[in-house]
Design a protein around this motif. Sequence first.
Motif, PDB file in Angstrom:
ATOM      1  N   UNK A  54      60.905  -4.378 -39.171  1.00 53.11           N
ATOM      2  CA  UNK A  54      59.479  -4.097 -39.037  1.00 53.11           C
ATOM      3  C   UNK A  54      58.722  -4.533 -40.288  1.00 53.11           C
ATOM      4  N   UNK A  55      59.270  -4.240 -41.443  1.00 51.41           N
ATOM      5  CA  UNK A  55      58.603  -4.592 -42.691  1.00 51.41           C
ATOM      6  C   UNK A  55      58.543  -6.094 -42.900  1.00 51.41           C
ATOM      7  N   UNK A  56      59.587  -6.812 -42.493  1.00 54.97           N
ATOM      8  CA  UNK A  56      59.590  -8.268 -42.620  1.00 54.97           C
ATOM      9  C   UNK A  56      58.525  -8.890 -41.715  1.00 54.97           C
ATOM     10  N   UNK A  57      58.423  -8.359 -40.496  1.00 52.00           N
ATOM     11  CA  UNK A  57      57.406  -8.863 -39.570  1.00 52.00           C
ATOM     12  C   UNK A  57      56.008  -8.562 -40.092  1.00 52.00           C
ATOM     13  N   UNK A  58      55.842  -7.365 -40.632  1.00 53.42           N
ATOM     14  CA  UNK A  58      54.532  -6.983 -41.176  1.00 53.42           C
ATOM     15  C   UNK A  58      54.159  -7.906 -42.333  1.00 53.42           C
ATOM     16  N   UNK A  59      55.105  -8.175 -43.215  1.00 51.33           N
ATOM     17  CA  UNK A  59      54.835  -9.037 -44.372  1.00 51.33           C
ATOM     18  C   UNK A  59      54.412 -10.432 -43.918  1.00 51.33           C
ATOM     19  N   UNK A  60      55.099 -10.952 -42.904  1.00 50.85           N
ATOM     20  CA  UNK A  60      54.796 -12.292 -42.413  1.00 50.85           C
ATOM     21  C   UNK A  60      53.417 -12.343 -41.749  1.00 50.85           C
ATOM     22  N   UNK A  61      53.154 -11.394 -40.842  1.00 52.62           N
ATOM     23  CA  UNK A  61      51.894 -11.418 -40.103  1.00 52.62           C
ATOM     24  C   UNK A  61      50.707 -11.061 -40.995  1.00 52.62           C
ATOM     25  N   UNK A  62      50.896 -10.119 -41.898  1.00 52.27           N
ATOM     26  CA  UNK A  62      49.787  -9.741 -42.780  1.00 52.27           C
ATOM     27  C   UNK A  62      49.449 -10.881 -43.736  1.00 52.27           C
ATOM     28  N   UNK A  63      50.456 -11.661 -44.158  1.00 49.74           N
ATOM     29  CA  UNK A  63      50.187 -12.818 -45.029  1.00 49.74           C
ATOM     30  C   UNK A  63      49.297 -13.829 -44.315  1.00 49.74           C
ATOM     31  N   UNK A  64      49.574 -14.036 -43.027  1.00 48.36           N
ATOM     32  CA  UNK A  64      48.759 -14.972 -42.239  1.00 48.36           C
ATOM     33  C   UNK A  64      47.320 -14.466 -42.119  1.00 48.36           C
ATOM     34  N   UNK A  65      47.163 -13.173 -41.854  1.00 46.74           N
ATOM     35  CA  UNK A  65      45.830 -12.597 -41.694  1.00 46.74           C
ATOM     36  C   UNK A  65      45.086 -12.496 -43.018  1.00 46.74           C
ATOM     37  N   UNK A  66      45.824 -12.314 -44.117  1.00 48.96           N
ATOM     38  CA  UNK A  66      45.212 -12.355 -45.449  1.00 48.96           C
ATOM     39  C   UNK A  66      44.645 -13.738 -45.729  1.00 48.96           C
ATOM     40  N   UNK A  67      45.405 -14.758 -45.371  1.00 49.36           N
ATOM     41  CA  UNK A  67      44.967 -16.140 -45.594  1.00 49.36           C
ATOM     42  C   UNK A  67      43.719 -16.452 -44.778  1.00 49.36           C
ATOM     43  N   UNK A  68      43.603 -15.840 -43.611  1.00 46.19           N
ATOM     44  CA  UNK A  68      42.434 -16.072 -42.752  1.00 46.19           C
ATOM     45  C   UNK A  68      41.232 -15.222 -43.168  1.00 46.19           C
ATOM     46  N   UNK A  69      41.433 -14.371 -44.153  1.00 45.36           N
ATOM     47  CA  UNK A  69      40.333 -13.536 -44.633  1.00 45.36           C
ATOM     48  C   UNK A  69      40.052 -12.325 -43.772  1.00 45.36           C
ATOM     49  N   UNK A  70      40.989 -11.974 -42.876  1.00 45.74           N
ATOM     50  CA  UNK A  70      40.799 -10.828 -41.998  1.00 45.74           C
ATOM     51  C   UNK A  70      41.349  -9.536 -42.608  1.00 45.74           C
ATOM     52  N   UNK A  71      42.239  -9.693 -43.581  1.00 48.34           N
ATOM     53  CA  UNK A  71      42.770  -8.559 -44.326  1.00 48.34           C
ATOM     54  C   UNK A  71      42.533  -8.800 -45.812  1.00 48.34           C
ATOM     55  N   UNK A  72      42.650  -7.735 -46.587  1.00 48.88           N
ATOM     56  CA  UNK A  72      42.601  -7.846 -48.044  1.00 48.88           C
ATOM     57  C   UNK A  72      43.667  -6.923 -48.628  1.00 48.88           C
ATOM     58  N   UNK A  73      44.133  -7.266 -49.820  1.00 49.20           N
ATOM     59  CA  UNK A  73      45.198  -6.494 -50.450  1.00 49.20           C
ATOM     60  C   UNK A  73      44.675  -5.860 -51.728  1.00 49.20           C
ATOM     61  N   UNK A  74      45.006  -4.588 -51.898  1.00 51.70           N
ATOM     62  CA  UNK A  74      44.634  -3.868 -53.118  1.00 51.70           C
ATOM     63  C   UNK A  74      45.840  -3.045 -53.558  1.00 51.70           C
ATOM     64  N   UNK A  75      46.520  -3.535 -54.571  1.00 54.93           N
ATOM     65  CA  UNK A  75      47.781  -2.932 -55.012  1.00 54.93           C
ATOM     66  C   UNK A  75      48.769  -2.909 -53.842  1.00 54.93           C
ATOM     67  N   UNK A  76      49.237  -1.725 -53.431  1.00 51.65           N
ATOM     68  CA  UNK A  76      50.204  -1.647 -52.332  1.00 51.65           C
ATOM     69  C   UNK A  76      49.542  -1.381 -50.980  1.00 51.65           C
ATOM     70  N   UNK A  77      48.235  -1.532 -50.927  1.00 49.83           N
ATOM     71  CA  UNK A  77      47.508  -1.233 -49.698  1.00 49.83           C
ATOM     72  C   UNK A  77      47.012  -2.525 -49.045  1.00 49.83           C
ATOM     73  N   UNK A  78      47.229  -2.633 -47.745  1.00 47.34           N
ATOM     74  CA  UNK A  78      46.675  -3.722 -46.941  1.00 47.34           C
ATOM     75  C   UNK A  78      45.545  -3.140 -46.110  1.00 47.34           C
TER      76      UNK A  78
END
Length: 376
Positions: free
Chosen positions: A332-356
């Motif tokens: 689950x964590x590996x999938x989350x890391x992969x998908x969240x990286x894609x959405x971060x690149x698209x500007x749909x998510x943002x990262x702040x320390x350990x929070x997505x």
Amino acid sequence: MAGIYVHIPFCKQACSYCNFHFSTKLQTKEDVLAAIQQEVSLQANYLPQRQIDTLYFGGGTPSILQAHEINAIVEAIQNTFSFADDMEITLEANPDDLTGDKIKELRSTPINRFSIGIQSFRNTDLQFMNRPHTAHEAYQAINKSQRAGYTNMTIDLIYGSPTLPDDAWRENLHTVFEMGIPHISAYALTVEPGTALNHWIEKGKVSGIDVEQAGRQLELLMDEMAANGYDHYEISNFCKPGYRAQHNTNYWFNIPYLGLGAGAHSFNGTTRQWNVANNVKYAKAILHEGKVPFERETLSLKDRYNETLLTSLRTKWGCHTGILKANFPDQYNNTFAKESARLLEQGLLQKENDHIKLSRKGTLVADSVIADLFAE
């Protein structure tokens, strides 16, 4: 921590957009209220603890109740559960119910917070939604509640209605600021199956929902709230400092709660259950058979993972990756890391320390962003 939600399934009339369980017929009211009081003891072991931190009367229209009826339910709950100090006890209310006499009567109950279903300060919108109150009654309910000392209140507003142009939506928000309302919940108008609004759209009597209009008005909402000192702590919720809704915030942190009443839902961390959404069947099962008529679902690991994402990403705090790693396996964590990286690149998510967290852009399409992160 834990909370209790009490569903009061009665309304004076049906709003055009509402698909919650309710009845406009009051013949079963006495039996339903008696059943709610009896359900408390029948559900005593559902929560992992006997102390509760919040109590919320929702509906339906709980303000249809008299003070002695509210007090009887509270007393039944106190006979089984202990109340935390300074507990938040909320009553949903329609503006037309909150007369001076009614507010005075409610002073004899432990209610310390109102959630007032304003929806709009414009009669045009209220008539379209088939609300039972007028704009004048909306103003009066807020003013009278404040004068009576109910300073801890929230109001509901709806945007995206075909009757609500952008400048009128801005005026609704400015009314909030002028009246000093410390918390609002604002929702985009949605079309639910079986509602009058859905029927009107299918028959071509009214236009469908304009997604672009709803998006504009959400952005206007976020901008106006920020400019006036409100904390946007959940997609639909904004508050002044010290006025965050504790009961609803607990939902978003997956804190257990017990739902009482016909159609009420409960969650204890491992299961979800929901009472039958039928007043007659609900009351009969409890009063005559001594059992609560509900269905229960045991949450799988995938269910709990997806619900953690759904609830946490709706908030300003977002999803803590450490919590995911501590509670879910690597796949689950590996999938989350992969998908969240894609959405971060698209500007749909943002990262702040350990929070997505959702970005502003992502907030506008939150449902699809969160769905992309779900485990399949």
